[in-house]
Design a protein around this motif. Structure first.
Motif, PDB file in Angstrom:
ATOM      1  N   GLY A   3       3.935  -3.024   3.613  1.00  0.00           N
ATOM      2  CA  GLY A   3       3.380  -4.345   3.346  1.00  0.00           C
ATOM      3  C   GLY A   3       2.625  -4.853   4.557  1.00  0.00           C
ATOM      4  O   GLY A   3       1.646  -5.573   4.443  1.00  0.00           O
ATOM      5  N   ASN A   4       3.089  -4.455   5.750  1.00  0.00           N
ATOM      6  CA  ASN A   4       2.518  -4.947   7.021  1.00  0.00           C
ATOM      7  C   ASN A   4       2.378  -6.455   7.012  1.00  0.00           C
ATOM      8  O   ASN A   4       1.329  -7.002   7.371  1.00  0.00           O
ATOM      9  CB  ASN A   4       1.142  -4.324   7.287  1.00  0.00           C
ATOM     10  CG  ASN A   4       1.265  -2.847   7.549  1.00  0.00           C
ATOM     11  OD1 ASN A   4       2.199  -2.422   8.240  1.00  0.00           O
ATOM     12  ND2 ASN A   4       0.366  -2.059   6.977  1.00  0.00           N
ATOM     13  N   PHE A   5       3.424  -7.131   6.577  1.00  0.00           N
ATOM     14  CA  PHE A   5       3.336  -8.585   6.474  1.00  0.00           C
ATOM     15  C   PHE A   5       3.602  -9.241   7.825  1.00  0.00           C
ATOM     16  O   PHE A   5       4.545  -8.874   8.530  1.00  0.00           O
ATOM     17  CB  PHE A   5       4.355  -9.117   5.454  1.00  0.00           C
ATOM     18  CG  PHE A   5       4.188  -8.507   4.089  1.00  0.00           C
ATOM     19  CD1 PHE A   5       2.951  -8.525   3.465  1.00  0.00           C
ATOM     20  CD2 PHE A   5       5.256  -7.908   3.435  1.00  0.00           C
ATOM     21  CE1 PHE A   5       2.779  -7.955   2.209  1.00  0.00           C
ATOM     22  CE2 PHE A   5       5.097  -7.341   2.180  1.00  0.00           C
ATOM     23  CZ  PHE A   5       3.860  -7.357   1.567  1.00  0.00           C
ATOM     24  N   SER A   6       2.779 -10.199   8.179  1.00  0.00           N
ATOM     25  CA  SER A   6       3.031 -10.988   9.381  1.00  0.00           C
ATOM     26  C   SER A   6       4.164 -11.964   9.048  1.00  0.00           C
ATOM     27  O   SER A   6       4.466 -12.174   7.859  1.00  0.00           O
ATOM     28  CB  SER A   6       1.767 -11.759   9.765  1.00  0.00           C
ATOM     29  OG  SER A   6       1.530 -12.756   8.798  1.00  0.00           O
TER      30      SER A   6
ATOM     31  N   THR B 257       0.851  -1.199   0.000  1.00  0.00           N
ATOM     32  CA  THR B 257       0.000   0.000   0.000  1.00  0.00           C
ATOM     33  C   THR B 257       0.884   1.245   0.000  1.00  0.00           C
ATOM     34  O   THR B 257       1.932   1.279   0.648  1.00  0.00           O
ATOM     35  CB  THR B 257      -0.945   0.040   1.225  1.00  0.00           C
ATOM     36  OG1 THR B 257      -0.159  -0.156   2.393  1.00  0.00           O
ATOM     37  CG2 THR B 257      -2.000  -1.020   1.172  1.00  0.00           C
ATOM     38  N   PHE B 258       0.426   2.270  -0.714  1.00  0.00           N
ATOM     39  CA  PHE B 258       1.156   3.544  -0.749  1.00  0.00           C
ATOM     40  C   PHE B 258       1.074   4.197   0.624  1.00  0.00           C
ATOM     41  O   PHE B 258      -0.019   4.320   1.183  1.00  0.00           O
ATOM     42  CB  PHE B 258       0.487   4.519  -1.728  1.00  0.00           C
ATOM     43  CG  PHE B 258       0.555   4.120  -3.165  1.00  0.00           C
ATOM     44  CD1 PHE B 258       1.742   4.237  -3.864  1.00  0.00           C
ATOM     45  CD2 PHE B 258      -0.578   3.663  -3.834  1.00  0.00           C
ATOM     46  CE1 PHE B 258       1.801   3.900  -5.215  1.00  0.00           C
ATOM     47  CE2 PHE B 258      -0.529   3.324  -5.175  1.00  0.00           C
ATOM     48  CZ  PHE B 258       0.667   3.436  -5.869  1.00  0.00           C
TER      49      PHE B 258
ATOM     50  N   SER C 167      10.802  -5.486   6.096  1.00  0.00           N
ATOM     51  CA  SER C 167      10.879  -4.140   6.692  1.00  0.00           C
ATOM     52  C   SER C 167       9.496  -3.513   6.828  1.00  0.00           C
ATOM     53  O   SER C 167       8.568  -3.865   6.094  1.00  0.00           O
ATOM     54  CB  SER C 167      11.693  -3.196   5.823  1.00  0.00           C
ATOM     55  OG  SER C 167      12.725  -3.862   5.203  1.00  0.00           O
ATOM     56  N   ASP C 168       9.415  -2.535   7.743  1.00  0.00           N
ATOM     57  CA  ASP C 168       8.163  -1.793   7.907  1.00  0.00           C
ATOM     58  C   ASP C 168       7.855  -0.989   6.653  1.00  0.00           C
ATOM     59  O   ASP C 168       6.729  -0.932   6.187  1.00  0.00           O
ATOM     60  CB  ASP C 168       8.287  -0.795   9.071  1.00  0.00           C
ATOM     61  CG  ASP C 168       8.128  -1.496  10.394  1.00  0.00           C
ATOM     62  OD1 ASP C 168       7.809  -2.701  10.357  1.00  0.00           O
ATOM     63  OD2 ASP C 168       8.347  -0.849  11.437  1.00  0.00           O
ATOM     64  N   LYS C 169       8.895  -0.339   6.145  1.00  0.00           N
ATOM     65  CA  LYS C 169       8.707   0.516   4.966  1.00  0.00           C
ATOM     66  C   LYS C 169       9.432  -0.099   3.775  1.00  0.00           C
ATOM     67  O   LYS C 169      10.583  -0.542   3.895  1.00  0.00           O
ATOM     68  CB  LYS C 169       9.279   1.924   5.220  1.00  0.00           C
ATOM     69  CG  LYS C 169       8.568   2.644   6.355  1.00  0.00           C
ATOM     70  CD  LYS C 169       7.121   2.944   5.998  1.00  0.00           C
ATOM     71  CE  LYS C 169       6.312   3.308   7.224  1.00  0.00           C
ATOM     72  NZ  LYS C 169       4.875   3.081   7.050  1.00  0.00           N
ATOM     73  N   ILE C 170       8.744  -0.133   2.643  1.00  0.00           N
ATOM     74  CA  ILE C 170       9.314  -0.759   1.448  1.00  0.00           C
ATOM     75  C   ILE C 170       9.312   0.289   0.332  1.00  0.00           C
ATOM     76  O   ILE C 170       8.257   0.836  -0.008  1.00  0.00           O
ATOM     77  CB  ILE C 170       8.478  -1.994   1.042  1.00  0.00           C
ATOM     78  CG1 ILE C 170       8.471  -3.013   2.202  1.00  0.00           C
ATOM     79  CG2 ILE C 170       8.989  -2.614  -0.250  1.00  0.00           C
ATOM     80  CD1 ILE C 170       7.571  -4.207   1.992  1.00  0.00           C
TER      81      ILE C 170
END
Ligand code: MIC
Ligand code: SF4
Length: 644
Positions: A618-621, A573-574, A600-603
């Motif tokens: 991404g907020n990937f688990s 997500t942007f 990472s938190d920010k991609i």
């Protein structure tokens, strides 16, 4: 700690994780359901995972979507699912038995249990006090194989119902009001829990209309307490022993609350082309109607259809209207044949069609060009009916029936008509359209795979550099019907991704498939709530087949995001939604060091064409990171199996 009802049921099924909104939890799944248009994939995936017998208490394979059988394809799908169901110990519900969600309420759903279904309207079961969640086919296949499901624990949104409904106002109008308040993305990240004095007058099937359309809010699920009305319903289905009272703890806290005063509600409609485009019927009263369609998993219960029969009794469907009715189940149709109400319906000039999804998924009954159709269904996305320029209004069964007689949109409230009263009834058990698993060993049951059943595409492991070109750019609220349209023409190919992929985004951008082939590796750019609607994983598998590696949007709908991850496609997500405006078709985008970046938190992704950088999340688990690294769930499962 005092718990909401949703958290109570979840905590009783918690296998891993903390009961804290936003954290990743693993829950035990008691029951699963599949339907045929997503089911072929589920059973192909079970085959790919080499699963012997399922681990759930009850799993049912329903056939209700693809029932037209205009060629051999649908029939082949049915035969395949039937053989796969037997191999794995799954109950098979034959075509004609009815619509999966209605049938599951009637026969298998139980208060306090968990249900995972490969259909976005699985939350219908929440009417019984279940945690019933819709998911992609692969998640359901894994739940069948392992008896568990991983999800990010949603927050709980309370809808407190005050007062009582006026005559001619129904539970459909309650959920339309909730949609008006919250919109199609207002439920994302929430379970919607209903409370308040207004519950008492809502029968179990009224509640099911509400939980069913909770899917249109984007909510993970919706839930009602299990109370006297639940007991009455289970008793009417001959299974009172399945009743168990459950409700929220008094004084528990909700993350958000809205209150609805039922006394103030009027009959409503969702106007074209979104279920949250709500109008009161008096705003469209007098609008000439070409078609009225009554049925679907939202409004095809016995009491819904009895109301319709009583409104139609002794009347004639307007000469300019085609009225079609698809009952929810064989049991309901049988009962209505026995009590004579079916004759009232037929003699009014209505067309009674099969107990199935039918027109709701565009399997027949497409309206005329520029036609106006009132439907008791749940989705009115543009083109879903099969006619691109038709206008679909979503209404209650009572509004639909009276409008069919008068030929224009109206409610009995404005026509001085008495509202019909429906007597409760009891249903006899009838399993003539049910096939129980034979109990034979899997190796002794051959899989019936006709020529239309093709292998599904698999992704490859994540590469360090993801270099892609933009193949599609969409607005807000792109639906999975937009991504992978489904109608009588395409539904027969749900087990044939190579064929289906040629039609991806067909209605919005007929060049998409060709552009993907030209670009080889692609990215899709989406607005807010990308992928709302159906749970069909074909909306991820067809793009995967066409080389889509990444989707960047302002936000995602829950099930579609999971389906992308399960296919190994990166959903980002942007951070700054304005970056969306910058990007054009064919721009070249690169994600460097992808295998590290996803942790990472920010991609950061780079637009090489515009020489710009965009920060994304991404907020990937941890589990989602693994899915991306291995190129999807099947690859991950196979890898884990091989390593131990
Ligand atoms: C729908 O209502 O959109 C469907 C058809 O039932 C879908 C499933 C599918 O696309 O097969 C859903 O709701 O998940
Ligand atoms: Fe079937 Fe329509 Fe319900 Fe989907 S929404 S399960 S197509 S009746």
């Amino acid at each position: 700690m005092k718990k909401t009802l949703a958290y109570k049921v979840i905590s009783e099924h918690l296998l891993k994780g903390e009961l804290k909104a936003g954290s990743e939890v693993e829950i035990k799944i008691d029951q699963t359901l599949t339907q045929d248009s997503t089911g072929t994939m589920v059973y192909l995936q079970l085959e790919a995972m080499d699963v012997e017998k399922i681990k759930t208490e009850v799993s049912v394979a329903y056939i209700d979507h693809n029932t037209l059988q205009a060629g051999f394809e649908n029939a082949d799908d049915h035969a395949f699912i039937k053989s796969a169901a037997d191999r794995h110990g799954v109950i098979f519900s034959k075509p004609g038995n009815g619509i999966c969600h209605q049938l599951h309420l009637e026969n298998y759903g139980k208060p306090g249990k968990t249900l995972l279904g490969s259909d976005s309207h699985t939350p219908t079961g929440g009417a019984l006090g279940m945690i019933a969640i819709g998911a992609g086919g692969l998640d359901v296949a894994v739940a069948m194989a392992q008896g568990k499901y991983t999800l990010t624990l949603p927050k709980v949104l309370q809808v407190n119902l005050k007062g009582h409904l006026n005559k001619w106002v129904s539970s459909k109008d309650v959920i339309l009001k909730v949609l008006k308040e919250l919109t199609v993305k207002g439920g994302v990240g929430y379970i919607v829990e209903y409370t308040g004095e207004g519950l008492e007058a809502l029968s179990l099937t009224d509640r099911a209309t509400i939980t069913n359309m909770g899917a249109e809010l984007g909510a993970t699920t919706s839930i009602f307490p299990s109370d006297e009305n639940t007991r009455q319903y289970l008793k009417s289905q001959g299974r009172e022993e399945d009743y168990m009272p459950i409700s929220a703890d008094l004084g528990c806290e909700y993350d958000k609350t809205i209150e609805i005063d039922l006394n103030e509600l009027k009959p409503m409609a969702a106007a074209p082309h979104s279920p949250d485009n709500i109008k009161n019927i008096d705003e469209i009263k007098g609008m000439k109607v070409d078609q009225v369609a009554i049925g679907s998993c939202t409004n095809s219960s016995y009491s819904d259809l009895m109301k319709v029969a009583k409104i139609l009794k002794g009347k004639k469907v307007h000469p300019d209207v085609s009225l079609v009715i698809s009952p929810g189940s064989n049991k309901i149709l049988t009962k209505m044949a026995e009590n004579g109400s079916l004759a009232d319906i037929i003699s009014s000039g209505a067309r009674v069609i099969e107990n199935a999804c039918g027109p709701c998924i565009g399997m027949g009954q497409a309206p005329r060009s520029k036609g106006i159709s009132l439907r008791t269904f749940n989705r009115n996305f543009k083109g879903r009916s099969g006619t691109l320029d038709a206008d679909i209004y979503i209404v209650s069964p009572e509004t639909a029936a009276i409008s069919a007689v008068l030929g224009y949109a109206t409610s009995g409230m404005y026509e001085g008509v008495n509202i019909p009263k429906i007597e409760a009834t009891e249903f006899e058990k009838n399993e003539n359209l049910i096939i129980m698993p034979s109990g034979r060993l899997k190796k002794d049951i051959p899989l019936e795979k006709g020529p239309n059943i093709k292998d599904f595409p698999l992704n490859s492991k994540l590469e360090d550099e993801v270099r892609v070109k933009v193949s599609f750019k969409g607005e807000d609220n792109i639906t999975t019907d937009d991504i992978m349209p489904s109608d009588a023409r395409l539904l027969p190919y749900r087990s044939n991704i190579p064929h289906l992929s040629n039609y991806a985004f067909e209605k919005l951008d007929s060049e998409f498939a060709n552009r993907c082939k030209e670009n080889e590796k692609s990215v899709i750019i989406g607005g807010d709530n990308y992928g709302q609607g159906s749970s069909r994983e074909h909306a991820a598998l067809a793009p995967l087949y066409l080389g889509v590696k990444m989707v960047v949007s302002k936000s995602f709908a829950r099930i579609h995001r999971s389906n992308l991850l399960n296919s190994g496609i990166i959903p980002l997500t942007f951070d700054n939604p304005k970056d969306y405006d910058d990007i054009d078709l064919y721009d070249e985008i690169v994600l460097l060091d992808a295998t590290k970046a996803i942790h990472s938190d920010k991609i950061t992704i780079k637009n090489l064409t515009k020489n710009k950088e965009y920060i994304c999340s991404g907020n990937f688990s941890p589990q989602e990171e693994e899915l991306l690294l291995y190129g999807g769930k099947i690859n991950l499962i196979k890898e884990t199996q091989n390593n131990g």
